[in-house]
Design a protein around this motif. Structure first.
Motif, PDB file in Angstrom:
ATOM      1  N   ARG A  10       0.836  -1.207   0.000  1.00 52.39           N
ATOM      2  CA  ARG A  10       0.000   0.000   0.000  1.00 52.39           C
ATOM      3  C   ARG A  10       0.865   1.250   0.000  1.00 52.39           C
ATOM      4  O   ARG A  10       1.843   1.334   0.727  1.00 52.39           O
ATOM      5  CB  ARG A  10      -0.918  -0.003   1.229  1.00 52.39           C
ATOM      6  N   GLY A  11       0.479   2.186  -0.858  1.00 48.29           N
ATOM      7  CA  GLY A  11       1.167   3.476  -0.889  1.00 48.29           C
ATOM      8  C   GLY A  11       2.469   3.484  -1.656  1.00 48.29           C
ATOM      9  O   GLY A  11       3.121   4.517  -1.750  1.00 48.29           O
ATOM     10  N   LEU A  12       2.881   2.343  -2.196  1.00 53.00           N
ATOM     11  CA  LEU A  12       4.138   2.322  -2.951  1.00 53.00           C
ATOM     12  C   LEU A  12       3.889   2.742  -4.393  1.00 53.00           C
ATOM     13  O   LEU A  12       2.860   2.422  -4.981  1.00 53.00           O
ATOM     14  CB  LEU A  12       4.758   0.917  -2.911  1.00 53.00           C
ATOM     15  N   SER A  13       4.862   3.474  -4.960  1.00 55.68           N
ATOM     16  CA  SER A  13       4.728   3.920  -6.351  1.00 55.68           C
ATOM     17  C   SER A  13       4.876   2.739  -7.286  1.00 55.68           C
ATOM     18  O   SER A  13       5.556   1.769  -6.985  1.00 55.68           O
ATOM     19  CB  SER A  13       5.823   4.923  -6.709  1.00 55.68           C
ATOM     20  N   CYS A  14       4.281   2.886  -8.451  1.00 54.26           N
ATOM     21  CA  CYS A  14       4.437   1.960  -9.541  1.00 54.26           C
ATOM     22  C   CYS A  14       5.926   1.850  -9.859  1.00 54.26           C
ATOM     23  O   CYS A  14       6.596   2.873  -9.910  1.00 54.26           O
ATOM     24  CB  CYS A  14       3.692   2.509 -10.751  1.00 54.26           C
ATOM     25  N   PRO A  15       6.525   0.705 -10.095  1.00 54.21           N
ATOM     26  CA  PRO A  15       5.969  -0.638 -10.100  1.00 54.21           C
ATOM     27  C   PRO A  15       6.362  -1.422  -8.846  1.00 54.21           C
ATOM     28  O   PRO A  15       6.487  -2.634  -8.916  1.00 54.21           O
ATOM     29  CB  PRO A  15       6.670  -1.236 -11.322  1.00 54.21           C
ATOM     30  N   GLN A  16       6.586  -0.714  -7.740  1.00 55.88           N
ATOM     31  CA  GLN A  16       7.094  -1.424  -6.563  1.00 55.88           C
ATOM     32  C   GLN A  16       6.164  -2.531  -6.062  1.00 55.88           C
ATOM     33  O   GLN A  16       6.661  -3.563  -5.588  1.00 55.88           O
ATOM     34  CB  GLN A  16       7.424  -0.436  -5.450  1.00 55.88           C
ATOM     35  N   VAL A  18       4.600  -4.628  -7.787  1.00 57.68           N
ATOM     36  CA  VAL A  18       4.933  -5.820  -8.587  1.00 57.68           C
ATOM     37  C   VAL A  18       6.284  -6.381  -8.149  1.00 57.68           C
ATOM     38  O   VAL A  18       6.457  -7.597  -8.040  1.00 57.68           O
ATOM     39  CB  VAL A  18       4.939  -5.476 -10.096  1.00 57.68           C
TER      40      VAL A  18
END
Lengths: 72, 355
Positions: A10-16, A18
């Motif tokens: 939650r709250g992590l930027s793309c693509p973290q 994944v």
């Protein structure tokens, strides 16, 4: 049987989300859950999990989604 | 397959976005500049008086439309969420350097694709740089690079950025004398306000729906061997290429390309900086605008960083000069930006196993 794996993306930027999922999947667990808080992450993780041979069940939570991944 | 459906959706969006971009050039935008987030944010910086380069000043309605298109669709689909707090200041600085890199080359990743589709081979050099930058970003991500989590914010926080776009639109239509407008050069070339705004709205809406991202496509291909996102970029390229060939606008070569220069080293390095910064931010300049429309205030701050980067690029002479190349100040700024990104990347690698 190890304890259940939970990836909190939650709250992590793309693509973290994944990448975190990728790391968790590396040990080929039977099942794991991934928490995400936006639709793009939900779609990306689902797509990745599917290509890695996992079925995904999605539950909508108050602040996002819980994705349950189960190895096919 | 779900995956194929997504690819088809992205391909359709790519074709429609390509047609919008091509249409804008036919109706007055500068050549190969139907859309360019870097150029248009730069023009807006000029129009607001943040820099005084007389040839690049116009309040581009495309940008306002992109944000508002994404805003409207995300509200309708219930995806609008006010969130922020993931290293906002670091993002502002990264946005600054992404812009410095893009303006050295004279185009954001979106315009790079449009230039390539117009036969401008300098964009091919830039694409190699962009890909290299993304590759560097992927290495950092794999090692655990993160700017940290974002959190829910009060609704008003996320609504402010879209609201600012509406205010700017009102100023453009009702009080244009408050703004500065180019009389010559690229800034003076533009489609009618309504057309530009409509194209922006359409592209913003589609980019929101499909998560189209010029950096994301290449990144996902490297990172997880997933070709889904790159389908959109490929469809965009092919559409504009065909339209350019049919209409006789296609002109293959390095020399004499519109709003371009042949400084290969800094076309490469400029877009390498842009690609690296984009991956660290989680999306290309277009994607940042779309996310800002969805209520992501970290992206809104990033866009302001881009605006400042554009102002600095022209006030301090960093920007590439069409037909000439990248001035020394710009070369220094690009190298400085690359060093900054690499150092930041190494610093912000998250401690493994942070449960």
């Amino acid at each position: 049987m190890g304890e259940s794996i939970v990836v909190d993306a939650r709250g992590l930027s793309c693509p973290q989300p994944v990448i975190e999922t990728k790391k968790a999947i590396a040990s080929k667990p039977e099942a794991l859950s991934v928490l995400v808080d936006n639709v793009a992450a939900k779609e990306n993780v689902t797509r990745y999990a599917n290509t890695m041979g996992y079925d995904v069940t999605i539950t909508q939570e108050e602040d996002g989604y819980t994705l349950c991944l189960k190895r096919r | 397959m779900e995956n194929n459906k997504e690819k088809i959706r992205l391909a359709v969006a790519g074709v429609l976005i390509g047609l919008c971009a091509f249409g804008l050039v036919c109706f007055g935008n500068p050549p190969n500049m139907g859309f360019c987030i870097a150029c248009f944010v730069r023009d807006i910086a000029g129009s607001l008086g943040l820099h005084s380069a007389a040839v690049v000043q116009y309040l581009r309605p495309e940008i306002l439309g992109l944000v508002l298109g994404s805003f409207i669709i995300s509200v309708l689909s219930g995806e609008f969420r006010s969130r922020g707090g993931s290293s906002p200041f670091t993002r502002l600085v990264l946005g600054f350097f992404v812009m410095v890199g893009a303006l050295a080359f004279l185009g954001c990743p979106f315009r790079m694709i449009l230039r390539l589709a117009g036969g401008d081979l300098n964009a091919l050099v830039a694409l190699c740089g962009f890909t290299a930058g993304i590759g560097g970003g992927v290495i950092l991500l794999n090692k655990g690079f993160s700017l940290g989590r974002s959190y829910r914010q009060p609704a008003a926080e996320g609504l402010t950025f879209p609201a600012v776009q509406i205010v700017l639109l009102v100023v453009l239509v009702a009080f244009p004398t408050l703004l500065v407008f180019s009389e010559t050069g690229p800034g003076s070339k533009h489609a009618a306000i309504a057309l530009s705004l409509a194209a922006g709205l359409i592209v913003g809406a589609m980019a929101q729906k499909t998560r189209l991202c010029m950096a994301g496509g290449i990144r996902d291909t490297f990172l997880i061997g997933d070709w889904t996102l790159i389908t959109g970029t490929a469809a965009l390229f092919v559409t504009v290429l065909i339209a350019n060939i049919i209409s006789g606008k296609f002109n293959l070569g390095f020399e004499g390309q519109p709003v371009a220069h042949t400084d290969h080293v800094f076309n490469f390095l400029g877009m390498a900086l842009c690609g690296l910064g984009s991956v660290m931010l989680g999306g290309c300049p277009l994607r940042q605008l779309v996310l800002a429309g969805e209520g992501n205030t970290d992206s809104a701050v990033t866009v302001i960083g881009m605006l400042l980067g554009a102002a600095a690029a022209h006030n301090l002479g960093f920007a590439g000069v069409a037909g000439k190349g990248v001035p020394t100040a710009g070369r220094v700024a690009v190298i400085f930006g690359l060093v900054f990104c690499v150092l930041l990347g190494l610093l912000k690698i998250r401690k493994a196993k942070e449960a």
